[in-house]
Design an enzyme around this catalytic site. Structure first.
Site, PDB file in Angstrom:
ATOM      1  N   HIS A 155       9.831   6.749   7.442  1.00 31.88           N
ATOM      2  CA  HIS A 155      10.686   7.205   6.127  1.00 31.88           C
ATOM      3  C   HIS A 155      12.381   7.407   6.919  1.00 31.88           C
ATOM      4  CE1 HIS A 155       7.158   8.103   4.738  1.00 31.88           C
ATOM      5  NE2 HIS A 155       6.388   6.582   4.715  1.00 31.88           N
TER       6      HIS A 155
ATOM      7  N   ASN B 281      10.160   4.804   1.971  1.00 34.29           N
ATOM      8  CA  ASN B 281       9.567   4.099   4.043  1.00 34.29           C
ATOM      9  C   ASN B 281      10.990   3.072   3.681  1.00 34.29           C
ATOM     10  OD1 ASN B 281       6.946   4.019   4.144  1.00 34.29           O
ATOM     11  ND2 ASN B 281       6.820   3.494   1.769  1.00 34.29           N
TER      12      ASN B 281
ATOM     13  N   HIS C  44       6.914   4.684  12.134  1.00 31.21           N
ATOM     14  CA  HIS C  44       6.276   4.104  11.109  1.00 31.21           C
ATOM     15  C   HIS C  44       7.162   5.236  10.476  1.00 31.21           C
ATOM     16  CE1 HIS C  44       3.584   3.584   7.072  1.00 31.21           C
ATOM     17  NE2 HIS C  44       4.994   4.591   6.406  1.00 31.21           N
TER      18      HIS C  44
ATOM     19  N   CYS D  43       9.753   9.895  -1.285  1.00 30.02           N
ATOM     20  CA  CYS D  43       9.058  10.451  -1.244  1.00 30.02           C
ATOM     21  C   CYS D  43       8.535  11.454  -1.831  1.00 30.02           C
ATOM     22  CB  CYS D  43      10.012  10.828  -0.332  1.00 30.02           C
ATOM     23  SG  CYS D  43       9.759  12.105   0.476  1.00 30.02           S
TER      24      CYS D  43
ATOM     25  N   ARG E 213       0.530  -1.333  -0.491  1.00 30.09           N
ATOM     26  CA  ARG E 213       0.051   0.002   0.724  1.00 30.09           C
ATOM     27  C   ARG E 213       0.921   0.978  -0.181  1.00 30.09           C
ATOM     28  NH1 ARG E 213      -1.199   5.061   2.313  1.00 30.09           N
ATOM     29  NH2 ARG E 213      -0.655   4.158   3.509  1.00 30.09           N
ATOM     30  N   ASP E 214       1.612   1.606   1.264  1.00 32.14           N
ATOM     31  CA  ASP E 214       2.250   2.589   0.928  1.00 32.14           C
ATOM     32  C   ASP E 214       3.681   2.985   0.321  1.00 32.14           C
ATOM     33  OD1 ASP E 214       4.137   4.181   4.090  1.00 32.14           O
ATOM     34  OD2 ASP E 214       3.294   4.764   2.030  1.00 32.14           O
TER      35      ASP E 214
END
Lengths: 307, 301
Positions: A214, A254, A212, A245, A20-21
């Site tokens: 990055h 990520n 979460h 990003c 997803r992300d």
């Protein structure tokens, strides 16, 4: 046990957000069958949670336009959770109809980010999410809450830890079982991570928190280490470090699941995840995307022929 | 578990030596000199300039004498050079070096493959250098390679690292830089290794030299800082790949390290912008992309 000696959690739950992300922030549109194959491969690695897709309008996120087919098409292995994003009640109902058994809602600690991202204030977005959590409660569907910009915002810059705590508390109080604190632009460091977590942990038990991170500024693993030293035992990551990003062109996004697992293995922390299997899934999706992996562990393992 | 961090950290810049040594393209002497001169303007206190090793072995460092003689040596900045033996030491001093480094290893196989002798024999060789350095009042820094793993032996015992470190410290090295040569270390193995070494060598005399081949460098450095280490080696733009894993990265990028230390409120004296500009300069000269994520991100945000 090594991990215990250092005061670290014995077990850490890895939440895989690559499908997803990760894919959401990749330029190339991935065919539905590739998405399904990726998720099916990830289901065989030992990962306990895999974020599958997003029930958002395809106008906004073309990559996730096939959310229904993906949700219906994947193998749902017993014991593995397959959460999906649901920005509003409409998305929630579509998700349930398509077979979802867990959903996520996305808040932010920054007014500007909230306005630019979902065109409403934090307060308005909370009201929207409350509709989702109310319906979800009635149907016994667990809801995970995300808080974006927890360590910095692309528009506002510095974010006050107390604001993160406030938004997190609202999401937790409305029924989110877990709050994932996102360093959306990767600007955080162990210093700001510690301060932010201290503020949030005054309002929410640490067992309900996730980070979460990055890796845009290369700080992700150091930030994650800081979080787990403070008792956080849930970490989001993306296979092969999928997902750049959107606020810093060409920069990474990520943190790579492989690199997180490598670190946790080295700390003697149990994740239940097979690193080699994740690297294989990473290799599969990178080949399909025609791109190099963002995982240093995968790069090194490939180079030394240990993969 | 987090503990307190040191107030100040000394960053030892190894880009011009360790970095360039592991870059494929041979860098012209004037570019090396410009690189070091630019680094001298960033606030860095220690810049490893070159290596007085035979050009047969390390062609990139063949111009060691010209580089040593050509750079601006700013007051307050140290410019150590590698000296693998007495001959190299004498050449270094003749060229104006005021500090030298010697390279040991915690692995017998690595030592054999690298310099064709045993650890014990390598330390005897260094004794000559130590004696000459003592007579000339030249400080010597000792490196220990393979502290968290060896490309040939695999796992390395923390006790072995402690033993070699202790020997080098007793010989007179004022500082021991512990190198995760192939970057396989994690915060777990770093903690275990440092706990063993700190029984034999005071933490004030220790440095860490982490490679980012498996992305673990900053997390490993964080643990070292938590245990009291306050000297960290890094390479501008993350110069220097890994000779044991083709295409993989090597040294941790100085920019990314300074970014983290700034975020922790730890004083380094280094100007991050000037450092990034220097990284941009050398990457252009090498016609390669930077390995620093901070640099990558900052250009576009």
């Amino acid at each position: 046990q090594e991990s215990q000696a250092a005061g670290l959690p014995e077990y850490i739950k890895i939440v895989e957000v690559g499908p997803r992300d990760g894919l959401q922030n990749e330029k190339v549109i991935v065919p539905t069958d590739i998405k399904i194959e990726l998720i099916n491969q990830l289901s065989k690695t030992g990962l306990p949670a895999i974020e599958v897709t997003s029930f958002v309008s395809s106008k906004w996120v073309p990559q996730m336009a096939d959310h229904e087919e993906v949700m219906r098409g994947i193998e749902q292995h017993p014991g593995i959770r397959y959460p999906v994003l649901t920005p509003n009640l409409q998305g929630f109902h579509s998700a349930i109809a398509a077979g979802a058994t867990e959903v996520s809602v996305f808040g932010a600690a920054s007014e500007s980010f909230s306005k630019m991202n979902i065109n409403c204030s934090i307060e308005e977005s909370i009201a929207r999410f409350e509709e989702v959590t109310k319906s979800a409660r009635n149907m016994n569907i667990p809801v995970r809450g995300y808080v974006s910009c927890a360590l910095g915002c692309p528009y506002e810059g510095r974010i006050i830890p107390d604001k993160v705590a406030e938004v997190s508390k609202r999401l937790y109080s409305m029924g989110c079982y877990e709050i994932s604190l996102g360093d959306t632009i990767g600007v955080g460091t162990p210093g700001s991570m510690k301060k932010m977590l201290e503020a949030v942990m005054k309002e929410i038990p640490v067992s309900a928190l996730a980070v979460h991170c990055h890796d845009t500024y290369g700080q992700a693993l150091a930030n994650i280490l800081t979080a787990i030293q403070m008792g956080v035992a849930v970490v989001d990551s993306s296979v092969a470090g999928l997902g750049g990003c959107p606020y810093a062109k060409g920069a990474t996004g990520n943190v790579a699941t492989e690199d997180v697992i490598y670190m946790l293995n080295g700390l003697g922390i149990n994740t239940g995840v097979n690193l080699c299997a994740v690297m294989e899934a990473g290799n599969f999706i990178c080949t399909a995307l025609n791109k190099k992996t963002n995982s240093k562990v995968a790069q090194a393992s490939f180079s030394t022929g240990t993969m | 578990a987090s503990g307190a961090y040191p107030q100040r950290v000394k960053v030892v810049e190894v880009g011009p030596r360790d970095g360039l040594q592991n870059e494929k393209n041979i860098v012209p002497t004037p570019v090396k000199i410009s690189l070091i001169n630019m680094l001298s303007e960033t606030g860095l206190q220690v810049i490893e300039a070159t290596s007085f090793v035979s050009p047969k072995w390390v062609p990139q460092m063949a111009d060691h004498t010209e580089v040593m003689q050509g750079i601006n040596k700013l007051p307050g900045i140290s410019y150590p050079v590698l000296t693998p033996n007495l001959k190299g030491f004498q050449a270094a001093v003749a060229a104006g070096a005021k500090e030298v480094s010697i390279f040991g290893a915690a692995s017998e196989q690595f030592t054999k493959k690298n310099i064709n002798c045993s650890i014990e024999e390598s330390l005897e060789r260094f004794e000559e250098v130590m004696r000459a350095a003592r007579e000339a009042s030249i400080p010597v820094r000792g490196y220990v390679s393979c502290v968290l793993g060896c490309p040939y032996e695999g796992k390395i015992s923390a006790a072995k690292v402690a033993e070699v470190s202790k020997k080098m410290h007793s010989m007179g090295c004022y500082e021991i830089s512990l190198g995760d040569t192939i970057g396989v270390g994690t915060p777990g193995s770093m903690r275990e290794m440092l706990a063993a070494v700190m029984k034999e060598v005071p933490v004030g005399a220790l440095a860490v030299h982490c490679h980012d081949t498996y992305g673990q460098a900053l997390a490993n450095i964080l643990v070292a800082l938590q245990m009291g280490v306050s000297v960290v080696d890094a390479s501008v733009a993350g110069l220097g790949g890994c000779p044991y894993a083709q295409g993989a990265s090597g040294n941790v990028a100085t920019e990314d390290l300074v970014y983290m230390l700034n975020g922790l409120g730890i004083h380094t004296g280094v100007d991050l912008q000037k450092l990034m500009d220097t990284g941009t300069f050398i990457c252009n000269a090498l016609n390669r992309k930077t390995n620093s994520k901070v640099s990558q991100a900052s250009c576009r945000l």
